[in-house]
Design a protein around this motif. Sequence first.
Motif, PDB file in Angstrom:
ATOM      1  N   VAL A 107       0.861  -1.186   0.000  1.00 33.71           N
ATOM      2  CA  VAL A 107       0.000   0.000   0.000  1.00 33.71           C
ATOM      3  C   VAL A 107       0.892   1.229   0.000  1.00 33.71           C
ATOM      4  O   VAL A 107       1.890   1.281   0.730  1.00 33.71           O
ATOM      5  CB  VAL A 107      -0.913   0.025   1.258  1.00 33.71           C
ATOM      6  CG1 VAL A 107      -1.817   1.252   1.245  1.00 33.71           C
ATOM      7  CG2 VAL A 107      -1.742  -1.243   1.344  1.00 33.71           C
ATOM      8  N   GLU A 108       0.523   2.211  -0.814  1.00 32.22           N
ATOM      9  CA  GLU A 108       1.318   3.441  -0.906  1.00 32.22           C
ATOM     10  C   GLU A 108       0.480   4.622  -0.407  1.00 32.22           C
ATOM     11  O   GLU A 108      -0.654   4.804  -0.858  1.00 32.22           O
ATOM     12  CB  GLU A 108       1.740   3.672  -2.353  1.00 32.22           C
ATOM     13  CG  GLU A 108       2.800   4.726  -2.521  1.00 32.22           C
ATOM     14  CD  GLU A 108       3.317   4.758  -3.956  1.00 32.22           C
ATOM     15  OE1 GLU A 108       4.450   4.341  -4.178  1.00 32.22           O
ATOM     16  OE2 GLU A 108       2.554   5.172  -4.854  1.00 32.22           O
ATOM     17  N   PHE A 109       1.035   5.376   0.527  1.00 32.85           N
ATOM     18  CA  PHE A 109       0.370   6.560   1.077  1.00 32.85           C
ATOM     19  C   PHE A 109       1.125   7.816   0.666  1.00 32.85           C
ATOM     20  O   PHE A 109       2.348   7.807   0.535  1.00 32.85           O
ATOM     21  CB  PHE A 109       0.417   6.559   2.615  1.00 32.85           C
ATOM     22  CG  PHE A 109      -0.328   5.455   3.287  1.00 32.85           C
ATOM     23  CD1 PHE A 109      -1.617   5.656   3.754  1.00 32.85           C
ATOM     24  CD2 PHE A 109       0.268   4.225   3.506  1.00 32.85           C
ATOM     25  CE1 PHE A 109      -2.300   4.650   4.414  1.00 32.85           C
ATOM     26  CE2 PHE A 109      -0.409   3.209   4.164  1.00 32.85           C
ATOM     27  CZ  PHE A 109      -1.694   3.424   4.619  1.00 32.85           C
ATOM     28  N   LYS A 110       0.377   8.914   0.529  1.00 31.78           N
ATOM     29  CA  LYS A 110       1.019  10.223   0.589  1.00 31.78           C
ATOM     30  C   LYS A 110       0.548  10.849   1.899  1.00 31.78           C
ATOM     31  O   LYS A 110      -0.539  10.509   2.410  1.00 31.78           O
ATOM     32  CB  LYS A 110       0.658  11.105  -0.605  1.00 31.78           C
ATOM     33  CG  LYS A 110      -0.783  11.542  -0.662  1.00 31.78           C
ATOM     34  CD  LYS A 110      -0.997  12.556  -1.779  1.00 31.78           C
ATOM     35  CE  LYS A 110      -2.461  12.994  -1.811  1.00 31.78           C
ATOM     36  NZ  LYS A 110      -2.746  13.999  -2.819  1.00 31.78           N
ATOM     37  N   TYR A 111       1.344  11.715   2.470  1.00 30.95           N
ATOM     38  CA  TYR A 111       0.956  12.311   3.740  1.00 30.95           C
ATOM     39  C   TYR A 111       1.461  13.737   3.820  1.00 30.95           C
ATOM     40  O   TYR A 111       2.344  14.159   3.057  1.00 30.95           O
ATOM     41  CB  TYR A 111       1.516  11.487   4.924  1.00 30.95           C
ATOM     42  CG  TYR A 111       3.018  11.570   5.005  1.00 30.95           C
ATOM     43  CD1 TYR A 111       3.819  10.627   4.389  1.00 30.95           C
ATOM     44  CD2 TYR A 111       3.640  12.632   5.665  1.00 30.95           C
ATOM     45  CE1 TYR A 111       5.194  10.727   4.426  1.00 30.95           C
ATOM     46  CE2 TYR A 111       5.019  12.741   5.705  1.00 30.95           C
ATOM     47  CZ  TYR A 111       5.791  11.785   5.090  1.00 30.95           C
ATOM     48  OH  TYR A 111       7.153  11.898   5.119  1.00 30.95           O
ATOM     49  N   GLU A 112       0.882  14.477   4.754  1.00 28.18           N
ATOM     50  CA  GLU A 112       1.369  15.830   5.029  1.00 28.18           C
ATOM     51  C   GLU A 112       1.100  16.155   6.489  1.00 28.18           C
ATOM     52  O   GLU A 112       0.172  15.613   7.108  1.00 28.18           O
ATOM     53  CB  GLU A 112       0.667  16.857   4.129  1.00 28.18           C
ATOM     54  CG  GLU A 112      -0.833  16.909   4.336  1.00 28.18           C
ATOM     55  CD  GLU A 112      -1.544  17.847   3.371  1.00 28.18           C
ATOM     56  OE1 GLU A 112      -1.049  18.055   2.255  1.00 28.18           O
ATOM     57  OE2 GLU A 112      -2.608  18.370   3.768  1.00 28.18           O
ATOM     58  N   PHE A 113       1.952  16.997   7.035  1.00 30.43           N
ATOM     59  CA  PHE A 113       1.727  17.578   8.357  1.00 30.43           C
ATOM     60  C   PHE A 113       1.494  19.074   8.134  1.00 30.43           C
ATOM     61  O   PHE A 113       2.288  19.721   7.444  1.00 30.43           O
ATOM     62  CB  PHE A 113       2.967  17.437   9.244  1.00 30.43           C
ATOM     63  CG  PHE A 113       3.299  16.037   9.679  1.00 30.43           C
ATOM     64  CD1 PHE A 113       2.785  15.509  10.853  1.00 30.43           C
ATOM     65  CD2 PHE A 113       4.159  15.253   8.920  1.00 30.43           C
ATOM     66  CE1 PHE A 113       3.118  14.229  11.275  1.00 30.43           C
ATOM     67  CE2 PHE A 113       4.502  13.971   9.329  1.00 30.43           C
ATOM     68  CZ  PHE A 113       3.979  13.453  10.501  1.00 30.43           C
ATOM     69  N   ARG A 114       0.430  19.621   8.734  1.00 32.41           N
ATOM     70  CA  ARG A 114       0.184  21.060   8.661  1.00 32.41           C
ATOM     71  C   ARG A 114       0.200  21.635  10.068  1.00 32.41           C
ATOM     72  O   ARG A 114      -0.259  20.990  11.014  1.00 32.41           O
ATOM     73  CB  ARG A 114      -1.180  21.355   8.014  1.00 32.41           C
ATOM     74  CG  ARG A 114      -1.213  21.069   6.524  1.00 32.41           C
ATOM     75  CD  ARG A 114      -2.586  21.382   5.928  1.00 32.41           C
ATOM     76  NE  ARG A 114      -2.637  21.003   4.536  1.00 32.41           N
ATOM     77  CZ  ARG A 114      -2.359  21.827   3.509  1.00 32.41           C
ATOM     78  NH1 ARG A 114      -2.050  23.099   3.744  1.00 32.41           N
ATOM     79  NH2 ARG A 114      -2.412  21.398   2.268  1.00 32.41           N
ATOM     80  N   ASN A 115       0.686  22.872  10.183  1.00 32.52           N
ATOM     81  CA  ASN A 115       0.665  23.520  11.485  1.00 32.52           C
ATOM     82  C   ASN A 115      -0.652  24.292  11.656  1.00 32.52           C
ATOM     83  O   ASN A 115      -1.532  24.245  10.783  1.00 32.52           O
ATOM     84  CB  ASN A 115       1.906  24.415  11.671  1.00 32.52           C
ATOM     85  CG  ASN A 115       1.979  25.539  10.651  1.00 32.52           C
ATOM     86  OD1 ASN A 115       0.978  25.884  10.032  1.00 32.52           O
ATOM     87  ND2 ASN A 115       3.159  26.125  10.500  1.00 32.52           N
ATOM     88  N   VAL A 116      -0.790  24.998  12.783  1.00 34.59           N
ATOM     89  CA  VAL A 116      -2.079  25.667  13.049  1.00 34.59           C
ATOM     90  C   VAL A 116      -2.369  26.778  12.043  1.00 34.59           C
ATOM     91  O   VAL A 116      -3.522  27.189  11.889  1.00 34.59           O
ATOM     92  CB  VAL A 116      -2.146  26.246  14.495  1.00 34.59           C
ATOM     93  CG1 VAL A 116      -2.287  25.132  15.511  1.00 34.59           C
ATOM     94  CG2 VAL A 116      -0.948  27.120  14.799  1.00 34.59           C
TER      95      VAL A 116
END
Lengths: 132, 80
Positions: A107-116
């Motif tokens: 399984v392949e994911f893309k991801y991101e972290f965002r700040n407030v």
Amino acid sequence: MSFKAGDIYNLPFTVTNERYNGFIELFNDKNPLHTNDEFAVGHGFKGRVMHGNILNGFLSYFIGECLPKKDVIIHSQEIQFKNPVYLNDELQFKATILDVYESVNTVEFKYEFRNVETKVVAKGKIQIGILK
Amino acid sequence: MEKNEILNQVLSVFHDVLDNEDIVLTYETTANDIEEWDSLSHIQLVVAIEKKFKLRFTSKEIQSWKNVGEMLDCIKEKVA
């Protein structure tokens, strides 16, 4: 396979003092960018910048603990750091399944972290395998 | 698509995934002939080939291949 393309996972993460200090204790990276406010400000940041690799710990938690199956293993992951993360920043993590390769249980994911401020602080891809 | 054209495209996938431009593929090549072709890189190769040719294999198909030539036959059938 209990994964399908387009599935989305959202999780909140905070870079707490405990995590920051724990990272330094475990890996001994005391570079002044991460430990000296004055140094960091002198280089254009608002203060000490958290180690980007703390976010890799969050990725490990996501894959290891938050998926519908526990029998998973990380094959590969990539991360791009886009903006600094500071102590006690609250981050919103979002992962989307890009594709499922049933022939090789992958399984392949893309991801991101965002700040407030909703700025992307890091993003990348992770490929996992489903253990037989 | 001709089998040789497929071979060339598959070869470029092998070069990229296995980080070795010196790899040569023939129809008879097997994983035993290429040092970097282990069980984990096999998964990466299959995923990259599925992406490149925009197709899907089944696990049965993959397990049935005895060499690169049989993999090419399988791709040829699917892209025809």
